[in-house]
Enzyme design. Structure first.
Site, PDB file in Angstrom:
ATOM      1  N   SER A 193     -21.094  26.169 -74.563  1.00 19.92           N
ATOM      2  CA  SER A 193     -21.145  26.449 -73.416  1.00 19.92           C
ATOM      3  C   SER A 193     -21.702  25.570 -72.665  1.00 19.92           C
ATOM      4  O   SER A 193     -21.235  25.153 -71.519  1.00 19.92           O
ATOM      5  CB  SER A 193     -21.686  28.107 -73.183  1.00 19.92           C
ATOM      6  OG  SER A 193     -22.167  28.327 -71.774  1.00 19.92           O
ATOM      7  N   TRP A 200     -19.486  22.586 -72.260  1.00 17.83           N
ATOM      8  CA  TRP A 200     -18.393  22.910 -71.369  1.00 17.83           C
ATOM      9  C   TRP A 200     -18.802  22.519 -69.765  1.00 17.83           C
ATOM     10  O   TRP A 200     -17.961  22.131 -69.226  1.00 17.83           O
ATOM     11  CB  TRP A 200     -18.382  24.500 -71.390  1.00 17.83           C
ATOM     12  CG  TRP A 200     -16.927  24.857 -70.495  1.00 17.83           C
ATOM     13  CD1 TRP A 200     -15.576  24.967 -70.863  1.00 17.83           C
ATOM     14  CD2 TRP A 200     -17.072  25.409 -68.939  1.00 17.83           C
ATOM     15  NE1 TRP A 200     -15.081  25.256 -69.457  1.00 17.83           N
ATOM     16  CE2 TRP A 200     -16.138  25.586 -68.586  1.00 17.83           C
ATOM     17  CE3 TRP A 200     -18.313  25.448 -68.234  1.00 17.83           C
ATOM     18  CZ2 TRP A 200     -15.850  26.014 -67.388  1.00 17.83           C
ATOM     19  CZ3 TRP A 200     -17.982  25.881 -66.747  1.00 17.83           C
ATOM     20  CH2 TRP A 200     -16.610  26.071 -66.250  1.00 17.83           C
ATOM     21  N   HIS A 201     -19.766  22.576 -69.688  1.00 18.76           N
ATOM     22  CA  HIS A 201     -20.297  22.236 -68.232  1.00 18.76           C
ATOM     23  C   HIS A 201     -20.396  20.839 -67.726  1.00 18.76           C
ATOM     24  O   HIS A 201     -20.017  20.471 -66.766  1.00 18.76           O
ATOM     25  CB  HIS A 201     -21.772  22.962 -67.695  1.00 18.76           C
ATOM     26  CG  HIS A 201     -21.966  24.325 -67.542  1.00 18.76           C
ATOM     27  ND1 HIS A 201     -21.951  25.285 -68.603  1.00 18.76           N
ATOM     28  CD2 HIS A 201     -21.571  25.078 -66.404  1.00 18.76           C
ATOM     29  CE1 HIS A 201     -21.905  26.475 -68.163  1.00 18.76           C
ATOM     30  NE2 HIS A 201     -21.706  26.401 -66.931  1.00 18.76           N
ATOM     31  N   GLY A 202     -20.422  20.092 -68.720  1.00 12.29           N
ATOM     32  CA  GLY A 202     -20.465  18.633 -68.774  1.00 12.29           C
ATOM     33  C   GLY A 202     -20.991  17.806 -69.781  1.00 12.29           C
ATOM     34  O   GLY A 202     -21.464  18.172 -70.706  1.00 12.29           O
ATOM     35  N   PHE A 261     -17.217  20.559 -63.062  1.00 14.48           N
ATOM     36  CA  PHE A 261     -17.148  20.848 -64.459  1.00 14.48           C
ATOM     37  C   PHE A 261     -15.636  21.242 -64.742  1.00 14.48           C
ATOM     38  O   PHE A 261     -15.413  21.605 -65.868  1.00 14.48           O
ATOM     39  CB  PHE A 261     -17.890  22.106 -64.850  1.00 14.48           C
ATOM     40  CG  PHE A 261     -19.436  22.044 -64.217  1.00 14.48           C
ATOM     41  CD1 PHE A 261     -19.761  20.854 -64.452  1.00 14.48           C
ATOM     42  CD2 PHE A 261     -19.858  22.796 -63.719  1.00 14.48           C
ATOM     43  CE1 PHE A 261     -21.229  20.578 -64.000  1.00 14.48           C
ATOM     44  CE2 PHE A 261     -21.145  22.788 -63.222  1.00 14.48           C
ATOM     45  CZ  PHE A 261     -21.928  21.548 -63.403  1.00 14.48           C
TER      46      PHE A 261
END
Lengths: 375, 458
Positions: B317, B320-322, B458
């Site tokens: 997770s 996923w943000h960056g 993102f």
């Protein structure tokens, strides 16, 4: 983490989906009332503010330099200026008096010569004809059935850049007053959203008033930016209700001395043709706006510092000036193109110094057309 | 196109009357799709190709699954295609730079060229949203969609295209199948949601951003008070920014007769990390729960495996943000926090004896601490910030009092909303007053520039 695999759609009925976590949910009727309140406030707040904020312009008043982009203030000043039977001087920094104090401007010397407050300085620093046309159209609505001396400064046609015709974008004065969509200004590269915002701002007094607050009390900052600079100050205390002085000098402060002593070289401008000039097109539009509102318009062509031009340029300048006068004659518009003032009376290409304004005032008052107009 | 711009206002004013006129006809979906593509293509029309590719590939994968006895290969192809796209555009540079570090440490004289591509806005959102269709079809949780236009409208629907909520096919496709019944109350509700979102973004998030950017831009120049306040300010900034976007998205969708899921539920009132993740970015945390955590085995295979699955999900997770290690660390911190507090949160002592405000405060402080790594420009900056906070310097933080007052007001409002005072807030004149104040504040006092949304990156 919950571990139930939903075999059924988790939210089969979309009506089951929660509205919000901290709802401010209004009914249709409540929205109606809220919108009425918002519309009422948008109208009432600027109107009430005019009663709260003291504004008593004297005979030599001019819009303070720092409020040059405060068009709400301009509109307010127009209302006051038009309340009396006075002749309005409209134009750029030449009328405003860029190098001189409020008591040394053209309107001051005209008033001094006629012995009373008969002329009003409605000039705005840095306003070119395209912006002036927008200013008169949107914020000069009180100027109706008045006598107007409109200044035509050929400096704005002295190069494609002055004429805002370059393809390369650059920032110029008063972008909020130029046409946002049509006709296209080639060097104006504001994004669509900002252009739409500007158009909205012209029609919503509350937005104009907001801009007034920022310019008059918050050093042209929005409130959040201002509080970052002044973290522990009370923003309400910044609203002193004391407007900047008309004698506040421009920034940077200009040095009032003859151009010859300021080390300015002679110019050889790339004059644009009148027929293709955007500035000229909009100057004519400004005249049209004023005339449609029943004003008697007198055009002052100049005063341009011809001494600053080299010989070939001066010939082109004369040609452009004749072109302007020809159009004014065709339109039966009284006008006056004064001879160049003595060289030492100019601070730069178009701005006279105090003695220049005094001379210009005398020349103007001797003009028969103007005498007829102001009689 | 950003929700808080005049461009969007003009776009919506042009789009909406036509939508209302055609909502009961066959033109509804083409019109919605066209508008969504205009909305997305506003940044860069070339990015539409990616959107179109994802839509077509996943749609065809399901068509192939429906015609084949073996669904798994087609699901695999679809997932590889989606994650490949995401990997190339989002993680290409990150992978290349890390591999180059590895190669140089191994003294291999070769450098992998980084793909010099700008990250297409919202790619993580629409790719994940599209994946819900293929995976749910494979699991038998959603029927095959026979109409490609409807499916394309589901993936590209403009209100939530750029930053979610990451919707499920099983929630949206049924809504798109029938002509929406849009009542006047739906329009009023849409406006209510939109105005709250606009206020959160323009009046609060953008204001907080000015202070946060100043401090986090040069953390070495500030001491503990400023760094602490900026970290707390960032916690609120990201909440107002992202939940503001979501509110506006849900408001716009509601006006179209489409109900999007709740994405934030007062996360800073959470009394534990588990509770926090049930309140923060709900659409993403449930996505990871449904499509990562549970397929990994969830909590069915013993305590150790549960903690392993939890950690993996959290770290993914974060990634996923960056494509930065700071995001991975942020995910790992939450994983660690969750591992350490899971048993505690379930214990009777914690549940019954620790006062709720204390639990809320501890949770908020931990979440804010983790945000430091999320927001810092680099890991070195994050370390510097943490170490300078620990030095307990006393330099003046120069944090605007008005900013603190605004945040406290909103926090107070949220507390009130979850208390008995809720009835007072439900009183119509109070709500009307709040709306009028919010509009007035936005118009008169808000920032003059336009800032993008944090989650767009993102």
């Amino acid at each position: 983490m919950k571990e139930t695999v939903a075999k059924k759609p988790a939210s089969a009925d979309p009506r089951d989906i929660a509205f919000s976590s901290n709802e401010v949910r209004l009914s249709v009727r409540s929205w109606g009332v809220a919108l009425l309140l918002i519309a009422g406030l948008s109208w009432a707040v600027p109107a009430v503010w005019k009663r709260i904020e003291p504004f008593r312009p004297g005979p030599d008043y001019r819009i303070p330099f720092s409020l040059g982009s405060d068009y709400w203030m301009y509109d307010r000043y127009c209302h006051i200026a038009c309340a009396d039977d006075r002749t309005l001087l409209i134009g750029d920094s030449v009328i405003w008096g860029h190098y001189v104090a409020a008591e040394e401007t053209l309107s001051h010397y005209l008033n001094a010569a006629v012995g009373g407050p008969k002329f009003v300085n409605l000039g705005v620093d840095g306003i070119h004809p395209i912006a002036m046309s927008g200013l008169l159209e949107c914020y000069g609505k009180p100027v109706v059935a008045k006598r107007v001396i409109l200044q035509c400064n050929l400096l704005w046609m002295s190069s494609p850049r002055h004429d805002l015709q370059t393809d390369k974008a650059f920032s110029f004065n008063h972008p909020d007053l130029v046409p946002q969509f049509y006709p296209r200004i080639p060097c104006y590269a504001e994004p669509l959203s900002a252009r739409l915002g500007i158009v909205m701002g012209r029609h919503v007094p509350l937005l104009q008033w907001t801009n007034h607050l920022r310019l008059a009390y918050f050093q042209n900052s929005d409130l959040p930016s201002w509080t970052i600079e002044h973290p522990y100050e009370d923003p309400l205390r910044a609203v002193t209700l004391e407007l900047p002085s008309a004698n506040e000098p421009p920034s940077p402060k200009p040095i009032a001395k003859p151009w010859t002593k300021a080390g300015i070289a002679q110019l050889s401008p790339e004059w644009v043709e009148l027929d293709g000039s955007l500035q000229w097109q909009f100057f004519r539009r400004a005249v049209e706006i004023l005339r449609l509102r029943g004003n008697q318009v007198f055009v002052l062509v100049g005063p341009f510092n011809e001494h600053m031009l080299d010989q070939p340029s001066r010939r082109v300048y004369e040609e452009r000036k004749r072109g302007v006068e020809k159009w004014l004659d065709q339109e039966h518009l009284p006008h006056f193109a004064p001879p160049a003032l003595p060289s030492e009376c100019y601070a730069d290409a178009s701005h006279p110094l105090a003695q220049g304004y005094a001379k210009l005032a005398r020349q103007l008052l001797e003009n028969k057309s103007l005498k007829r107009l102001t009689k | 196109m950003l929700f808080q711009t005049w461009t969007f206002a003009a776009f919506f004013l042009l789009f909406y009357p036509v939508y209302l006129a055609v909502k009961d006809t066959r033109l509804r979906l083409p019109w919605l799709l066209l508008a969504s593509y205009v909305f997305y293509g506003w940044w860069n029309p070339l990015y539409l190709l990616l959107l179109l590719y994802t839509t077509t590939a996943d749609y065809l994968a399901v068509v192939a699954m429906s015609r084949s006895r073996r669904k798994l290969p087609w699901l695999t192809v679809s997932i590889i295609s989606d994650l490949g796209l995401l990997g190339f555009f989002k993680y290409g540079a990150f992978v290349a730079s890390n591999l180059n570090l590895l190669l140089s440490s191994l003294r291999v004289p070769y450098e992998i060229p980084a793909p010099g591509i700008l990250l297409p806005v919202g790619i993580s959102f629409f790719v994940f949203q599209s994946m819900t269709y293929t995976i749910d079809y494979y699991r038998g949780q959603v029927a095959r969609e026979p109409n490609f236009l409807r499916y394309a409208a589901f993936v590209a629907m403009f209100p939530q295209l750029l930053s979610g909520p990451i919707e499920r096919a099983r929630n949206i496709l049924p809504q798109l199948r029938q002509a929406p019944a849009i009542s006047r109350q739906d329009v009023a509700d849409g406006c209510s949601l939109f105005i709250v979102g606009l206020f959160k973004k323009v009046a609060l998030a953008d204001y907080l951003a000015v202070y946060v950017d100043q401090v986090y831009g040069a953390p070495g120049q500030f001491e503990a008070p400023a760094l602490l306040l900026a970290s707390f300010a960032y916690a609120w900034q990201i909440y107002f920014d992202f939940s503001g976007y979501t509110d506006m998205a849900r408001g716009a969708a509601r006006m179209l007769g489409i109900r999007l899921m709740l994405n934030f539920n007062n996360p800073y009132l959470a009394d534990g990390l588990g509770d926090f993740w049930r309140r923060w970015h709900i659409s993403l945390s449930t996505w990871f729960r449904d499509y990562v955590y549970i397929p990994l085995g969830g909590s069915r295979r013993g305590e150790l495996a549960t903690y392993r699955n939890m950690c993996l999900t959290m770290v993914i997770s974060g990634l996923w943000h960056g494509a930065l290690w700071t995001f991975v660390i942020w995910g790992a911190l939450h994983a660690l926090g969750r591992v350490m507090t899971r048993a505690l949160e379930a214990s009777p002592f914690y549940r019954n004896r620790v006062p709720r405000p204390a639990k809320q405060l501890m949770t908020f402080c931990f979440v804010t601490f983790a945000w430091i790594f999320f927001r810092a420009e680099s890991f070195a900056d994050a370390r510097l910030i943490v170490s300078r906070i620990a030095e307990f310097g006393t330099a003046d933080p120069r944090c605007p009092l008005l900013l603190l007052a605004l945040v406290c007001t909103v926090w107070g409002y949220q507390f009130a909303y979850e208390s008995r005072l809720r009835n007072v807030l439900a009183w119509a004149p109070v709500r009307m007053g709040i709306v009028v104040l919010m509009v007035f504040y936005i118009v008169v006092f808000a920032m003059s520039g336009v800032r993008g949304f944090i989650y767009f990156q993102f």
